[in-house]
Design a protein around this motif. Structure first.
Motif, PDB file in Angstrom:
ATOM      1  N   THR A 118      -1.162  -3.560  -3.550  1.00  0.00           N
ATOM      2  CA  THR A 118      -0.702  -2.838  -2.552  1.00  0.00           C
ATOM      3  C   THR A 118       0.596  -2.269  -2.869  1.00  0.00           C
ATOM      4  O   THR A 118       1.027  -1.472  -2.107  1.00  0.00           O
ATOM      5  N   THR A 119       1.349  -2.885  -3.993  1.00  0.00           N
ATOM      6  CA  THR A 119       2.581  -2.688  -4.251  1.00  0.00           C
ATOM      7  C   THR A 119       2.872  -2.241  -5.780  1.00  0.00           C
ATOM      8  O   THR A 119       1.842  -2.502  -6.546  1.00  0.00           O
ATOM      9  N   GLN A 120       3.909  -1.625  -5.938  1.00  0.00           N
ATOM     10  CA  GLN A 120       4.154  -1.350  -7.393  1.00  0.00           C
ATOM     11  C   GLN A 120       4.421  -2.435  -8.384  1.00  0.00           C
ATOM     12  O   GLN A 120       3.879  -2.409  -9.299  1.00  0.00           O
ATOM     13  N   ASN A 121       5.015  -3.279  -7.773  1.00  0.00           N
ATOM     14  CA  ASN A 121       5.106  -4.644  -8.399  1.00  0.00           C
ATOM     15  C   ASN A 121       3.524  -5.305  -8.784  1.00  0.00           C
ATOM     16  O   ASN A 121       3.443  -5.647 -10.012  1.00  0.00           O
ATOM     17  N   SER A 149      -2.924   0.639  -1.134  1.00  0.00           N
ATOM     18  CA  SER A 149      -1.686   0.588  -0.340  1.00  0.00           C
ATOM     19  C   SER A 149      -1.503   1.721   0.811  1.00  0.00           C
ATOM     20  O   SER A 149      -2.383   2.528   1.000  1.00  0.00           O
ATOM     21  N   VAL A 161       3.044   5.258   0.379  1.00  0.00           N
ATOM     22  CA  VAL A 161       3.535   4.497  -0.610  1.00  0.00           C
ATOM     23  C   VAL A 161       2.886   5.096  -1.961  1.00  0.00           C
ATOM     24  O   VAL A 161       1.754   4.996  -2.087  1.00  0.00           O
ATOM     25  N   LEU A 167       2.451   4.820  -5.844  1.00  0.00           N
ATOM     26  CA  LEU A 167       2.298   3.904  -6.858  1.00  0.00           C
ATOM     27  C   LEU A 167       2.171   4.721  -8.118  1.00  0.00           C
ATOM     28  O   LEU A 167       1.410   5.823  -8.239  1.00  0.00           O
TER      29      LEU A 167
END
Length: 78
Positions: free
Chosen positions: A8-11, A29, A33, A35
């Motif tokens: 759900t996040t870029q990291n 995500s 947001v 990505l």
């Protein structure tokens, strides 16, 4: 064995792309947001829900529901 990661996040996405055992990435995500996918490997990414994705390099993206994808280079969108 096929390893699948849900992110759900870029990291989380960056970690999944760097993992050589991960062959499928599911992006779920929240709306808005973004990505970014940069892959020289053969990972396949699926974007679901309201996910928004940028794909570059040789990434392959499958988009579903309200997902938005922008592609550059030799990225493939299905």
């Amino acid at each position: 064995m096929t390893a699948t990661a849900t992110v759900t996040t870029q990291n989380q996405l960056d970690q999944a792309l760097a993992d050589p055992t991960c062959t499928k990435i599911l992006i779920d995500s929240p709306r808005g947001v973004w990505l970014k996918i940069t892959s020289n490997g053969s990972a396949t990414v699926e974007a679901w829900g309201s996910a928004t994705v940028e794909a570059w390099g040789s990434a392959t993206v499958e988009a579903w529901d309200s997902a938005t994808v922008q592609a550059g280079g030799s990225a493939t969108i299905e």
